[in-house]
Every structure is written in C-alpha cells, then in structure tokens.
Design a protein around this motif. Structure first.
Motif, mmCIF file in Angstrom:
data_model
loop_
_atom_site.group_PDB
_atom_site.id
_atom_site.type_symbol
_atom_site.label_atom_id
_atom_site.label_comp_id
_atom_site.label_asym_id
_atom_site.label_seq_id
_atom_site.Cartn_x
_atom_site.Cartn_y
_atom_site.Cartn_z
ATOM 1 N N ASP A 154 0.848 -1.197 0.000
ATOM 2 C CA ASP A 154 0.000 0.000 0.000
ATOM 3 C C ASP A 154 0.881 1.244 0.000
ATOM 4 O O ASP A 154 1.339 1.690 1.053
ATOM 5 C CB ASP A 154 -0.911 -0.018 1.223
ATOM 6 N N ILE A 155 1.111 1.820 -1.166
ATOM 7 C CA ILE A 155 1.971 3.006 -1.258
ATOM 8 C C ILE A 155 1.208 4.296 -0.973
ATOM 9 O O ILE A 155 1.821 5.365 -0.890
ATOM 10 C CB ILE A 155 2.659 3.102 -2.643
ATOM 11 N N THR A 156 -0.111 4.231 -0.795
ATOM 12 C CA THR A 156 -0.883 5.443 -0.501
ATOM 13 C C THR A 156 -0.851 5.792 0.979
ATOM 14 O O THR A 156 -1.219 6.906 1.356
ATOM 15 C CB THR A 156 -2.351 5.295 -0.935
ATOM 16 N N ASN A 157 -0.425 4.865 1.824
ATOM 17 C CA ASN A 157 -0.397 5.092 3.267
ATOM 18 C C ASN A 157 1.031 5.117 3.784
ATOM 19 O O ASN A 157 1.899 4.377 3.297
ATOM 20 C CB ASN A 157 -1.171 3.991 4.001
ATOM 21 N N THR A 158 1.271 5.949 4.795
ATOM 22 C CA THR A 158 2.563 5.969 5.450
ATOM 23 C C THR A 158 2.751 4.657 6.219
ATOM 24 O O THR A 158 1.793 3.936 6.504
ATOM 25 C CB THR A 158 2.663 7.134 6.445
ATOM 26 N N PHE A 159 3.990 4.367 6.569
ATOM 27 C CA PHE A 159 4.251 3.162 7.360
ATOM 28 C C PHE A 159 3.519 3.212 8.693
ATOM 29 O O PHE A 159 3.050 2.191 9.191
ATOM 30 C CB PHE A 159 5.761 2.993 7.583
ATOM 31 N N GLN A 160 3.395 4.399 9.271
ATOM 32 C CA GLN A 160 2.698 4.509 10.553
ATOM 33 C C GLN A 160 1.226 4.176 10.401
ATOM 34 O O GLN A 160 0.659 3.450 11.235
ATOM 35 C CB GLN A 160 2.883 5.913 11.129
ATOM 36 N N ARG A 161 0.585 4.667 9.358
ATOM 37 C CA ARG A 161 -0.830 4.334 9.151
ATOM 38 C C ARG A 161 -0.994 2.856 8.809
ATOM 39 O O ARG A 161 -1.944 2.207 9.263
ATOM 40 C CB ARG A 161 -1.434 5.206 8.048
ATOM 41 N N GLN A 162 -0.067 2.325 7.999
ATOM 42 C CA GLN A 162 -0.149 0.907 7.637
ATOM 43 C C GLN A 162 -0.092 0.012 8.863
ATOM 44 O O GLN A 162 -0.742 -1.044 8.907
ATOM 45 C CB GLN A 162 1.000 0.542 6.697
ATOM 46 N N ALA A 163 0.692 0.422 9.858
ATOM 47 C CA ALA A 163 0.868 -0.413 11.053
ATOM 48 C C ALA A 163 -0.432 -0.607 11.809
ATOM 49 O O ALA A 163 -0.562 -1.552 12.597
ATOM 50 C CB ALA A 163 1.917 0.210 11.968
ATOM 51 N N HIS A 164 -1.417 0.270 11.569
ATOM 52 C CA HIS A 164 -2.687 0.184 12.288
ATOM 53 C C HIS A 164 -3.835 -0.255 11.381
ATOM 54 O O HIS A 164 -5.003 -0.163 11.777
ATOM 55 C CB HIS A 164 -2.994 1.533 12.935
ATOM 56 N N LEU A 165 -3.513 -0.729 10.189
ATOM 57 C CA LEU A 165 -4.531 -1.247 9.278
ATOM 58 C C LEU A 165 -4.503 -2.765 9.278
ATOM 59 O O LEU A 165 -3.475 -3.388 9.549
ATOM 60 C CB LEU A 165 -4.288 -0.719 7.856
ATOM 61 N N ASP A 166 -5.632 -3.358 8.953
ATOM 62 C CA ASP A 166 -5.738 -4.817 8.894
ATOM 63 C C ASP A 166 -5.179 -5.307 7.563
ATOM 64 O O ASP A 166 -5.743 -5.010 6.500
ATOM 65 C CB ASP A 166 -7.211 -5.230 9.030
ATOM 66 N N PRO A 167 -4.064 -6.059 7.572
ATOM 67 C CA PRO A 167 -3.482 -6.529 6.306
ATOM 68 C C PRO A 167 -4.353 -7.535 5.571
ATOM 69 O O PRO A 167 -4.081 -7.859 4.410
ATOM 70 C CB PRO A 167 -2.149 -7.149 6.737
ATOM 71 N N ASN A 168 -5.409 -8.035 6.223
ATOM 72 C CA ASN A 168 -6.315 -8.972 5.559
ATOM 73 C C ASN A 168 -7.374 -8.262 4.721
ATOM 74 O O ASN A 168 -8.125 -8.909 3.984
ATOM 75 C CB ASN A 168 -6.996 -9.868 6.601
ATOM 76 N N THR A 169 -7.444 -6.930 4.833
ATOM 77 C CA THR A 169 -8.392 -6.153 4.033
ATOM 78 C C THR A 169 -7.868 -6.039 2.606
ATOM 79 O O THR A 169 -6.663 -5.914 2.396
ATOM 80 C CB THR A 169 -8.550 -4.747 4.646
ATOM 81 N N PRO A 170 -8.743 -6.100 1.596
ATOM 82 C CA PRO A 170 -8.277 -5.899 0.212
ATOM 83 C C PRO A 170 -7.473 -4.610 0.077
ATOM 84 O O PRO A 170 -7.767 -3.611 0.739
ATOM 85 C CB PRO A 170 -9.586 -5.845 -0.588
ATOM 86 N N LEU A 171 -6.477 -4.627 -0.794
ATOM 87 C CA LEU A 171 -5.536 -3.516 -0.915
ATOM 88 C C LEU A 171 -6.250 -2.198 -1.190
ATOM 89 O O LEU A 171 -5.915 -1.162 -0.601
ATOM 90 C CB LEU A 171 -4.519 -3.821 -2.021
ATOM 91 N N TRP A 172 -7.243 -2.190 -2.085
ATOM 92 C CA TRP A 172 -7.889 -0.928 -2.447
ATOM 93 C C TRP A 172 -8.683 -0.349 -1.294
ATOM 94 O O TRP A 172 -8.844 0.878 -1.189
ATOM 95 C CB TRP A 172 -8.775 -1.102 -3.682
ATOM 96 N N LYS A 173 -9.183 -1.197 -0.384
ATOM 97 C CA LYS A 173 -9.938 -0.705 0.764
ATOM 98 C C LYS A 173 -9.025 -0.088 1.818
ATOM 99 O O LYS A 173 -9.458 0.742 2.613
ATOM 100 C CB LYS A 173 -10.761 -1.836 1.387
ATOM 101 N N ARG A 174 -7.764 -0.510 1.815
ATOM 102 C CA ARG A 174 -6.800 0.061 2.758
ATOM 103 C C ARG A 174 -6.281 1.412 2.287
ATOM 104 O O ARG A 174 -5.716 2.178 3.054
ATOM 105 C CB ARG A 174 -5.607 -0.892 2.939
ATOM 106 N N ALA A 175 -6.399 1.697 1.000
ATOM 107 C CA ALA A 175 -5.783 2.895 0.421
ATOM 108 C C ALA A 175 -6.332 4.169 1.065
ATOM 109 O O ALA A 175 -7.522 4.271 1.368
ATOM 110 C CB ALA A 175 -6.024 2.918 -1.088
ATOM 111 N N ASP A 176 -5.442 5.140 1.279
ATOM 112 C CA ASP A 176 -5.836 6.450 1.786
ATOM 113 C C ASP A 176 -6.618 7.167 0.688
ATOM 114 O O ASP A 176 -6.112 7.378 -0.415
ATOM 115 C CB ASP A 176 -4.580 7.251 2.162
#
Length: 713
Positions: free
Chosen positions: A140-162
C-alpha cells in the motif's frame, strides 16, 4: 493470511458484445465482463466464447464516462488500461511500478466523433501520459508506514488505500460500486449483492514521487526511500487552484515520507515479483537481525483561506484575498483532519512579509488567531529584518485547534544571496518539537503476518508553505529531513552524538539529488516546470548552467501558467471527477469553442502578421534602382499595428489568458467581464463588438469563494 491483492497479470479479450478481463495465474477466478455498448459490468464463471485475446495488461486504471449518445442510448464510456509499467524498486520485497503507457478501450462499437468528446480524450491522454503514477500489487503506497501499522493486512488492498492519495478513485467508481452491490444500466442503478471477486481487479494508483535506493551510511547498509503523495482533493494547476475549498481541502497538498529500512535484503534487485515469502520482508534477512523501518512525514499545502491570483499576462498576477472570516469553517475542517491524521501541526509560513505576498501572510495569521484559543504572539527581529520570526501559540489547550503552532520565517530576507544555510535559523526554532514528537519506528513481527510491532510513533507534523508550496518549501523540507535522518541514525547507534548524516559524502550526494528530484516532480505537477535553484540543492553551489535553467523554467512557467494551464486544469477536473460531462446531445455544446468576439480573437494573428511583415521588409534584398519608400511605409505601418496590438493585449491581458473551460472560476469570470465592459466602452474599438458578446454565468459550484461585497486586492 494476506489480504486480497490485485492481479498482476490480466488478459483482455474483445468482441463486438463485450470486453472480458481474466487472470491467467488465477484460472479458477471469475472473468470480469464489461458489456458493449451498455457498459454494464458482470462476472462470468469460466472463459467466454466468441472473443479474441487482444493483449495482456498490467492493470485497469479505471472506467470513465464522457457523454451519452442519446437519452436512452449506449453509454460513451472508456476503459483505461495500463499497457506498460516500469519497475522502480522494492520496498520490503514488494515491487513498485510506474505507469508508462495506457490505452483507452471504447465501449461503443463504432467510433462517433464529437468535438467535445475528442477534446476530452486529448486532455485525458495528455494528463495521464505526463503524470508520475505509481502502484504496487502487494504493498500500500498510498499510506505511510505509521498508518499501515494500524490497518488490517487482511483487508483488500484498495480498501486500505488512503482516499486522499487514491488518485484513480473516481475512475474506479464503476468497479467499486459493482463490488459494493450496485450496478448501473442506461442511467439507473440496481442492487445485485456484494461482489468480492471484483477486489483483485481494483488497482489503487498514487500520483507523486517515488525513489528507492540501496545505499550505506558509515558502512551500514540500508534502503533509503523518498515518497511524495499528491492529494486528489482540490488538485490543479498553479494559478487556477489556490487556497481552501468548503470541504477543507487545500490546493497542492502533498505528503512526503522519508524512510530508512535496515536489515531488509529482500529490497535489493529489480526483477520478479514479491511472492509469498516476501510479504513482510523477513525472507533472507540476516539471522538474529530485525527488519526495522524508520519513517518521518512532512506535509505542504496552500494557505487555507479563500484567495486567488488572477492572470492578466503580467509576470506577476493580481492577488485577491477573497475571504478570511468566511473561510473559518473550511479552515476548521482542514485542520481538524490534519490533527486527527498527524497530531500537533507546526505551521511554517515562508511567504514574503512585504509586497504582494504580504496579503497572504496577514490572512494566514488572522486565520490562526481565530482558530487558536487565547493566542500568544511573539515577534523576533534581527539586523536583516524586523520580523525574522512571528510565532503564534495557544496559551492553553481548550479546543482541538489548540494543537496548532504557527511559525512565520522571513525566508526571503534571511537567505538573500543564496545564504540558504541561514535557513537553519528556522531549525533552531523547530528543534525541540522535532525531538519531542519524533518519528515512526517499527519492527517486523516474526512469521509471514505482514504485521509490524510499533516501537515509536510520530505525534506531530510540520506543515510548510510558501506562495506555491514549491521552491522555498523544498529547501525547508529537505533541511528537516536531513536533521531527522541524523537523529534516527544516532538513535540506531550508527552515528555518534554530534555526528551528522551529511558527513558521509557519498550519501550526502545521494540525499541531495533525491530531494532535488522530489522538488522537480512536485513543481512540474503544479507549475508545469521543474523547481528553481535545484543546482544549489544538488551540489551546494550556484552555477551558470543552473542560472540559465532557472531562467528557462521561469519563462516556461509564464507561458504555461497563462496559455497552457487552462487545458491542464480541465484535464484534472475530468479525471478526478470534479467536472462531470453533460448528458446532452452530441455536438450541442461545443464547450471548448472560443466564444470571444471575433475582433479580440484576431488581435494575436494581426500581431503575428505585422511582425512577419517587419522581418520581411527588413531582410528583403532590394535592387540598387528600386523604389524604397513603399517598403519603408510597409515596415512603419507594420510597426504601428504591432505596437497597437501589443498595447491592447497588455491592457486587456485577461481576455487572452487560456482559462479553464469546464469549471469556470468566479474570479476569472469577474476579471473577464470587467475587461469586456471596459473594452466595450472604449470609443474607438468598442463599437466593433457591441454588447452582445459576453460569456455566460458560471455554473461551477464555487459559491463558497464569495465573501459578499468585500474584496481585498
């Protein structure tokens, strides 16, 4: 278990009745079908018969609707596919790609040429071709590493995008709606139930800058990464997108993340894809050594008040502060989001305190005073300037906006003569909050989970701006990036207290060039040219070649901002969905036709013809016995006509600016109508146009820019 990732290989099959998209690496997955000419989307189990393979693509950028053939006819939609992508490097084993080439697949069976539609396509193709677009199939290149750390990696990539940095979010609307259980046909929508099988076809793309370098500092190998993400909200060009909108979105908002990764051997190399063994970057890491990520985030964005600069063909546009008090609700929305996302906001303002820019400085400070409860102000001067710093702080925290800290720095005077080392005066003001609020630090958890153990959070952000948020902002951001990088390396025991990253000459060269590349990308996206003074940024020295390049960039900016940015703004508005093409009949609008009076349209051509005759008359060889006066008369008449045309263009510059045609700007319309009224009342040329030729009122939804009768110019 990793979340659903986009397909990295898609075959396109075409027939007169449909387009079919399938992944050869996932033969059991359903085929995505877009019916022709309706544009309806459906899923089909197995292969479709009666279609031939057209090509293999890297992904679907989106689907865009331009016009309707009739009120109930086939939709004029285009599927935009990525036909070529260039690998840019790996982040923790995940390959990052840049979009190199795209193709528009028409839903309509037979091409139907319409002037407006042809222009739409030209604008969109030009925008995509010139845009720095990046994507990854597994990261996920749309999110910072800090935001990524608090997202569920099991969610589809596009739903995680900022959502701010999901650049193709609008053109993915059809697929996302279909995924959510909605489908559209001939103007109506109906529910069909959730379609999770569509997730791998939705590919989020980021607009911005991305550089990944495997390097070392003091003999310690690491990966150094610089990412800038441009917001899709209120995106546009330099003079046609300024300030804030009613939703709190500011122009030219960019988030820049500077990253170092240690002990991550999976980020080396360029070939292949990130397979399952590389999901968290732990594969091939040195035994007993943790993969560590340290990241620091900064932001830039336009001053959040209602303001504009009106092109008049003069080198310096006319500034209008169109609302400060009326912009307060919008500014509150802006900073509420910024504080929620980043924590405390340190607002660094670099505009000039005198001249034209002073109005923006005063408006910003007035806005901060209204936002902060019981503000305390401190002004500090020196022998160079009476107002070196102007600091506004809340006396006590009462509201959410009391997490705003404002610092004005007189960058222009303090760094005059390329004394950019004096920008470190600003660093002395920011050093304590930078150390207090820190940076992000995370360590990969054992196993193939994609999760990160967070050991430190960044709890504040420095938001920097100048007028354009370009050249001066670049200098300050790179300075802060260098300071934080040295602090990271000291905390990692790679450097000793008192040492700096710039002491490593080879790394300093790399660092300077990456930040200069970042400056060029951000500047080119907004102003149309690379940044100024990047020779100094890259080498630390001012060169003749650099000065000439700055002159070239300044001239190019002037030409682009007056004559080229109107179509560029239209392209942004089309692609990002801030302008929706009309469903009215083909050829009924001719939106891009020049509706100025014919006399005004003819002036540049008369000027060009006059200059041509001057050159012809001056360079033509004459026989010794030839009569001279007719040629001289032609030259003198041509000089007179050229001078008259230049005077007219100079005095009525607004009439010759290439304004955006789709979302008409209120201040542009006001300026245009004012110039037309002045022109029509001219006793000499006014009768040539009469009073009939005026542009229509704007239908743009930009009423929030009005403050009633009050204008500060």
């Amino acid at each position: 278990m990793a979340g659903v990732l986009p397909y990295r290989d898609i075959n396109v099959h075409s027939s007169p009745s449909h387009y079919a998209f399938s992944s050869p690496s996932s033969p059991s997955a359903p085929t995505l079908v877009v019916d022709r000419p309706s544009g309806d989307i459906r899923l089909h189990d197995g292969k479709l018969l009666g279609s031939k393979r057209v090509s293999s693509i890297a992904g679907i950028l989106g689907i865009i609707k331009l016009r309707l053939d009739t009120d109930h006819g086939p939709k004029d939609k285009y599927i935009i596919v990525i036909t070529k992508a260039q690998p840019m490097g790996r982040i923790k084993g995940h390959m990052i790609y840049r979009v190199v080439a795209t193709e528009f697949l028409s839903i309509r069976e037979r091409p139907l040429h319409d002037p407006d539609e042809d222009t739409y396509l030209t604008l969109l193709k030009g925008l995509i071709k010139s845009s720095p677009l990046y994507f990854s199939y597994s990261f996920d290149i749309t999110n910072t590493f800090q935001r990524q750390a608090h997202l569920d990696p099991n969610t589809p990539l596009w739903k995680r995008a900022d959502d701010r940095f999901f650049w193709n979010r609008f053109v993915q609307t059809d697929l996302i709606d279909f995924r959510g259980g909605l489908n559209s046909g001939y103007g109506h929508r109906h529910s069909i139930g959730q379609q999770p099988e569509v997730d791998p076809y939705i590919l989020p793309v980021m607009f911005g800058m991305m550089e990944i370098k495997n390097t070392s500092i003091k003999g310690t190998p690491l990966t150094f990464i610089l990412i800038t993400r441009r917001s899709r909200l209120r995106a546009g060009t330099r003079y046609f997108s300024r300030g804030v909108d009613e939703n709190g979105n500011v122009s030219n908002f960019n988030e820049t993340e500077q990253i170092i990764i240690l002990n991550d051997h999976s980020s080396g190399g360029m070939g292949g894809f990130a397979g399952n063994g590389y999901q968290n970057g732990s594969a091939n890491s040195s035994a007993g050594k943790e993969v560590q990520v340290l990241a620091y985030v900064q932001t830039r964005g336009s001053v959040p008040v209602y303001w504009a600069e009106i092109n008049t063909l003069k080198y310096t546009p006319k500034l209008q502060i169109r609302g400060v008090e009326s912009a307060l609700p919008a500014a509150k929305k802006h900073f509420a989001e910024q504080i929620q996302l980043y924590g405390d906001n340190w607002l660094v303002n670099l505009v000039n305190q005198k001249g034209r820019e002073k109005g923006v400085k005063d408006a910003y400070e007035q806005m901060v005073d209204m936002l902060v409860s019981s503000p305390t102000e401190n002004v500090e001067g020196d022998r160079i300037t009476e107002e070196k710093f102007h600091i506004v702080e809340p006396s006590k925290a009462q509201t959410a906006w009391d997490r705003i800290h404002y610092i004005y720095f007189d960058f222009h005077n303090e760094t005059k003569g390329l004394r950019w080392d004096r920008a470190k005066l600003l660093l002395s003001q920011l050093e304590q909050p930078l150390l207090k609020h820190g940076y992000f630090r995370g360590v990969d958890m054992p196993g193939d989970t994609g999760r990160v153990e967070v050991r430190r959070h960044q709890t504040a952000v420095v938001r920097t701006n100048c007028m354009d948020c370009l050249d001066r902002t670049n200098v300050v951001q790179s300075m802060l990036g260098r300071f934080i990088l040295s602090r990271m390396l000291i905390d990692l025991s790679i450097l000793r207290e008192g040492e700096n990253a710039e002491d490593d000459v080879a790394f300093e060269f790399l660092f300077r060039n990456m930040w200069a590349d970042n400056a060029d990308v951000v500047s080119r996206s907004y102003s149309g040219t690379g940044a100024l003074k990047t020779d100094f940024t890259r080498t630390g020295n001012r060169t003749k070649a650099g000065a000439f390049q700055d002159f070239n960039n300044s001239v190019t900016r002037y030409i682009m901002n007056n004559f080229g940015d109107g179509p560029r703004q239209d392209a942004f508005d089309l692609f990002l969905g801030t302008y929706l093409p009309s469903d009215s009949g083909i050829g009924s609008q001719l939106l891009f036709a020049d509706r100025r009076p014919l006399f005004i349209q003819s002036i540049p051509y008369i000027l060009a013809a006059s200059i041509f005759f001057i050159f012809v008359g001056s360079l033509t060889r004459r026989a010794p016995d030839a009569t001279v006066w007719p040629l001289r008369l032609l030259i003198f008449v041509s000089i007179g006509i050229a001078a008259a045309c230049l005077h007219f263009i100079t005095m009525n510059g607004t009439l010759f600016v290439n304004w955006p045609k789709l979302n008409k700007l209120p201040w542009a319309l006001e300026s245009y109508q004012e110039a037309m009224t002045k022109f029509q009342h001219n006793p000499v040329v006014g009768p040539l146009v009469g009073t009939r030729h005026e542009r229509g009122k704007s239908d743009a939804r930009l009423g929030y820019l009005e403050e009633g009768k009050k204008r500060i110019e």
